[in-house]
Design a protein around this motif. Sequence first.
Motif, short mmCIF file in Angstrom:
data_model
loop_
_atom_site.label_atom_id
_atom_site.label_comp_id
_atom_site.label_asym_id
_atom_site.label_seq_id
_atom_site.Cartn_x
_atom_site.Cartn_y
_atom_site.Cartn_z
N LYS A 1 0.84 -1.20 0.00
CA LYS A 1 0.00 0.00 0.00
C LYS A 1 0.87 1.25 0.00
O LYS A 1 0.56 2.24 -0.67
N GLN A 2 1.98 1.20 0.74
CA GLN A 2 2.88 2.35 0.80
C GLN A 2 3.50 2.64 -0.56
O GLN A 2 3.72 3.80 -0.93
N THR A 3 3.76 1.59 -1.32
CA THR A 3 4.33 1.79 -2.67
C THR A 3 3.35 2.57 -3.54
O THR A 3 3.75 3.46 -4.30
N VAL A 4 2.07 2.24 -3.44
CA VAL A 4 1.06 2.96 -4.21
C VAL A 4 1.06 4.43 -3.82
O VAL A 4 1.05 5.32 -4.68
N TYR A 5 1.10 4.69 -2.52
CA TYR A 5 1.08 6.08 -2.06
C TYR A 5 2.38 6.80 -2.38
O TYR A 5 2.40 8.02 -2.57
N ASN A 6 3.48 6.07 -2.46
CA ASN A 6 4.75 6.70 -2.86
C ASN A 6 4.67 7.16 -4.32
O ASN A 6 5.27 8.18 -4.69
N HIS A 7 3.95 6.42 -5.15
CA HIS A 7 3.79 6.80 -6.55
C HIS A 7 2.71 7.85 -6.72
O HIS A 7 2.87 8.80 -7.49
N TYR A 8 1.60 7.67 -6.00
CA TYR A 8 0.44 8.56 -6.15
C TYR A 8 -0.09 8.88 -4.76
O TYR A 8 -0.60 8.01 -4.07
N GLY A 9 0.00 10.14 -4.39
CA GLY A 9 -0.37 10.54 -3.04
C GLY A 9 -1.85 10.54 -2.74
O GLY A 9 -2.25 10.63 -1.58
N SER A 10 -2.68 10.46 -3.78
CA SER A 10 -4.13 10.51 -3.57
C SER A 10 -4.84 9.79 -4.70
O SER A 10 -4.25 9.48 -5.74
N LYS A 11 -6.12 9.53 -4.51
CA LYS A 11 -6.93 8.91 -5.56
C LYS A 11 -6.99 9.81 -6.79
O LYS A 11 -6.96 9.34 -7.93
N ALA A 12 -7.07 11.12 -6.56
CA ALA A 12 -7.12 12.05 -7.70
C ALA A 12 -5.84 11.97 -8.52
O ALA A 12 -5.88 11.98 -9.76
N GLU A 13 -4.68 11.89 -7.86
CA GLU A 13 -3.41 11.79 -8.58
C GLU A 13 -3.33 10.48 -9.36
O GLU A 13 -2.83 10.44 -10.50
N LEU A 14 -3.84 9.42 -8.77
CA LEU A 14 -3.84 8.13 -9.44
C LEU A 14 -4.72 8.18 -10.70
O LEU A 14 -4.32 7.70 -11.77
N MET A 15 -5.89 8.78 -10.59
CA MET A 15 -6.78 8.88 -11.73
C MET A 15 -6.17 9.76 -12.82
O MET A 15 -6.34 9.48 -14.01
N ARG A 16 -5.50 10.81 -12.44
CA ARG A 16 -4.84 11.66 -13.44
C ARG A 16 -3.78 10.85 -14.20
O ARG A 16 -3.68 10.95 -15.42
N ALA A 17 -3.02 10.06 -13.48
CA ALA A 17 -1.99 9.24 -14.13
C ALA A 17 -2.62 8.22 -15.07
O ALA A 17 -2.10 7.97 -16.16
N LEU A 18 -3.75 7.64 -14.67
CA LEU A 18 -4.44 6.69 -15.53
C LEU A 18 -4.87 7.34 -16.83
O LEU A 18 -4.70 6.79 -17.92
N MET A 19 -5.45 8.54 -16.73
CA MET A 19 -5.93 9.22 -17.91
C MET A 19 -4.78 9.70 -18.79
O MET A 19 -4.86 9.67 -20.01
#
Length: 202
Positions: free
Chosen positions: A44-62
């Motif tokens: 889980k920490q690895t995910v947060y190290n890459h993307y600090g929030s759900k919004a950041e993760l969604m931006r990266a996906l798009m």
Amino acid sequence: MPRVPGQIDLAKTEAILDAAVEVIGERGLAAPMEAIAKRAGVSKQTVYNHYGSKAELMRALMQRRVERVTAPLRGQDAVDNPTAALEAYARSLLETVITNKSYSMMRVVMMGAGEMPDVAQEVYEAGPLSARRQLAAFLKTETELGRMNVEDCDQAAEFFSGMIMGQSQMRSLLRLPSDKTPEQFGRFAREAAERFMRAYAP
């Protein structure tokens, strides 16, 4: 041969993004980051190290999706052959429409937009808006080179995108099967590009 750190990091990034598409598509925007991490095979920490929030993760996906969709506009011969570039771009757009996995995530974003407007904004800006801006920039270059005559490139980009997506996008959002074969999509993309070029001929 062992992978260098940069290759490992890239592999983890792709694994996280692939897992996010699947988990969010299945469970919605409220899907916990822990579930995404588990599907990706990372902490889980690895995910947060890459993307600090759900919004950041969604931006990266798009951003990843847009990078793939707009690739034809950046090809070596794209500027010299705008008709072929637009046809390839149209095909790329249509592939996102007929790929159910891609649109399963878009559906849940739409459903959760009221509760998570910041995520919806990130998706729109990094996705559809970014793709149209890149298309507009391509049209501007073609106009400057004298191959096209486009006065309002943003508007023309919106015209072309709407012409391509149309009913196919709506059918996908409603989980209805495609009403065209891959060959029909190909002919549609080619004719759309040719008609568009004629409409904006110098």
